[in-house]
Design a protein around this motif. Structure first.
Motif, mmCIF file in Angstrom:
data_model
loop_
_atom_site.group_PDB
_atom_site.id
_atom_site.type_symbol
_atom_site.label_atom_id
_atom_site.label_comp_id
_atom_site.label_asym_id
_atom_site.label_seq_id
_atom_site.Cartn_x
_atom_site.Cartn_y
_atom_site.Cartn_z
ATOM 1 N N PRO A 204 21.276 14.215 -51.568
ATOM 2 C CA PRO A 204 21.634 13.046 -50.742
ATOM 3 C C PRO A 204 21.382 13.248 -49.261
ATOM 4 O O PRO A 204 21.053 12.285 -48.553
ATOM 5 N N GLU A 205 21.527 14.470 -48.757
ATOM 6 C CA GLU A 205 21.333 14.682 -47.327
ATOM 7 C C GLU A 205 19.870 14.563 -46.901
ATOM 8 O O GLU A 205 19.577 14.509 -45.709
ATOM 9 N N GLU A 206 18.945 14.522 -47.855
ATOM 10 C CA GLU A 206 17.525 14.385 -47.530
ATOM 11 C C GLU A 206 17.025 12.955 -47.687
ATOM 12 O O GLU A 206 15.833 12.699 -47.587
ATOM 13 N N LEU B 75 9.644 11.978 -39.486
ATOM 14 C CA LEU B 75 9.064 13.096 -38.746
ATOM 15 C C LEU B 75 10.065 13.829 -37.868
ATOM 16 O O LEU B 75 9.707 14.826 -37.247
ATOM 17 N N GLY B 76 11.291 13.315 -37.776
ATOM 18 C CA GLY B 76 12.298 13.988 -36.965
ATOM 19 C C GLY B 76 12.018 13.885 -35.482
ATOM 20 O O GLY B 76 12.250 14.836 -34.730
ATOM 21 N N GLU B 77 11.515 12.729 -35.047
ATOM 22 C CA GLU B 77 11.234 12.547 -33.624
ATOM 23 C C GLU B 77 12.531 12.355 -32.843
ATOM 24 O O GLU B 77 13.559 11.959 -33.394
ATOM 25 N N ASP B 78 12.450 12.621 -31.544
ATOM 26 C CA ASP B 78 13.596 12.461 -30.629
ATOM 27 C C ASP B 78 14.784 13.312 -31.052
ATOM 28 O O ASP B 78 15.953 12.924 -30.880
ATOM 29 N N GLY B 79 14.490 14.464 -31.640
ATOM 30 C CA GLY B 79 15.562 15.371 -32.007
ATOM 31 C C GLY B 79 16.346 14.975 -33.232
ATOM 32 O O GLY B 79 17.375 15.598 -33.542
ATOM 33 N N GLU B 80 15.898 13.958 -33.984
ATOM 34 C CA GLU B 80 16.618 13.533 -35.175
ATOM 35 C C GLU B 80 16.248 14.428 -36.356
ATOM 36 O O GLU B 80 15.259 15.153 -36.340
ATOM 37 N N HIS B 81 17.070 14.344 -37.386
ATOM 38 C CA HIS B 81 16.800 15.102 -38.610
ATOM 39 C C HIS B 81 15.612 14.488 -39.334
ATOM 40 O O HIS B 81 15.490 13.276 -39.441
ATOM 41 N N ALA B 82 14.709 15.316 -39.830
ATOM 42 C CA ALA B 82 13.541 14.841 -40.574
ATOM 43 C C ALA B 82 13.927 14.679 -42.043
ATOM 44 O O ALA B 82 14.172 15.673 -42.742
ATOM 45 N N TYR B 83 13.978 13.448 -42.492
ATOM 46 C CA TYR B 83 14.355 13.170 -43.875
ATOM 47 C C TYR B 83 13.119 13.227 -44.771
ATOM 48 O O TYR B 83 11.992 12.911 -44.353
#
Length: 274
Positions: free
Chosen positions: A215-217, A241-249
């Motif tokens: 679920p976390e992905e 892509l995990g841009e702006d420091g976000e998590h890459a799903y």
């Protein structure tokens, strides 16, 4: 799918089904609601229907001829498809000749004439003569089937062709519901064919069993009718892509409510793939 291709997993399929069912459930049954809200009033008798309406044969013979030619060709009318030529006769009348250039084949000229007291009535008579002689247009068939019908056809083709894949055309608002209705065991992956000639042509390929991600992905995105496709594509890209420091799903779940939401999401996924 490689890169930013569209991967439709079982989780996405189930959520798209829910989103599509929401749109159908939200459509009120207008007839029942109207009857319930006016039940305390005395029903009024219906007025007599007019002698002609939008569903009947047009009173204007020229309009009826345009409709006949357009339905036969399955396209909009163009300048020069039908040409009228009116001449004045010696008995204070007019004679019109209409030529249906759009339906001419093998050098055969399709010309019809009619007489009238003025130019307009003569053109009407010529158009009526053309309608009487020309064959009726073929029965209308919808260009695009409903999503359930299209999904059934896709499933049959995919089970027959295997991994070779199938191409199909669809309106933007129906492509994602069609793919969502495919059985999960097909493991179908889909990509747009990025060709300006085909606004929404999709290549669907049968793959292996879908991989269950933790679920976390998986990130869920709710799409409404007011969502703008360009902003949605940018948001999807940032989360993948995990841009702006976000998590890459690893996967996105798109939950759509309404035909407009399905259309904007389809456009966004095409922008994302491009």
């Amino acid at each position: 799918a490689s890169g930013l291709g569209l991967l439709f997993l079982s989780e996405l399929s189930s959520n798209l089904k829910q989103g599509w069912s929401v749109r159908r459930c939200c459509v009120p049954k207008c007839g029942q609601e109207l009857q319930a809200s006016l039940s305390h009033r005395t029903p009024r008798p219906k007025a007599a229907a007019p002698s002609w309406n939008k569903h009947s044969t047009p009173r204007n013979s020229k309009v009826a001829l345009n409709n006949l030619v357009g339905k036969t060709l399955r396209r909009d009318m163009l300048a020069g498809d039908i040409v009228y030529d009116v001449k004045e006769t010696g008995s204070k009348g007019f004679q019109a000749c209409v030529r249906v250039l759009a339906l001419e084949k093998d050098g055969r000229r399709l010309e019809f004439s009619g007489d009238g007291r003025d130019e307009q009535s003569a053109e009407m008579a010529a158009a009526a003569a053309a309608i009487a002689e020309l064959p009726a247009p073929p029965g209308f068939e919808p260009r695009y089937p409903q999503p359930r019908v299209a999904a059934a056809w896709l499933e049959e083709q995919l089970r027959t062709t295997g991994s070779e894949g199938v191409e199909f055309d669809s309106p933007m608002h129906a492509v994602l519901p069609t793919l969502a209705l495919l059985p999960a065991d097909l493991g179908a992956t889909a990509q747009y064919i990025l060709d300006d000639e085909y606004p929404c042509r999709v290549h669907v390929r049968r793959g292996g069993s879908p991989v269950a991600l933790p679920p976390e992905e998986v990130r869920s995105i709710l799409v409404s009718g007011r969502t703008i496709s360009g902003k949605l594509a940018a948001s999807m890209r940032a989360r993948l892509l995990g841009e702006d420091g976000e998590h890459a799903y690893q996967s996105l779940e798109l939950k759509m409510a309404g035909k407009s939401a399905c259309r904007e999401t389809a456009i966004a996924t095409k922008i994302l793939q491009r």
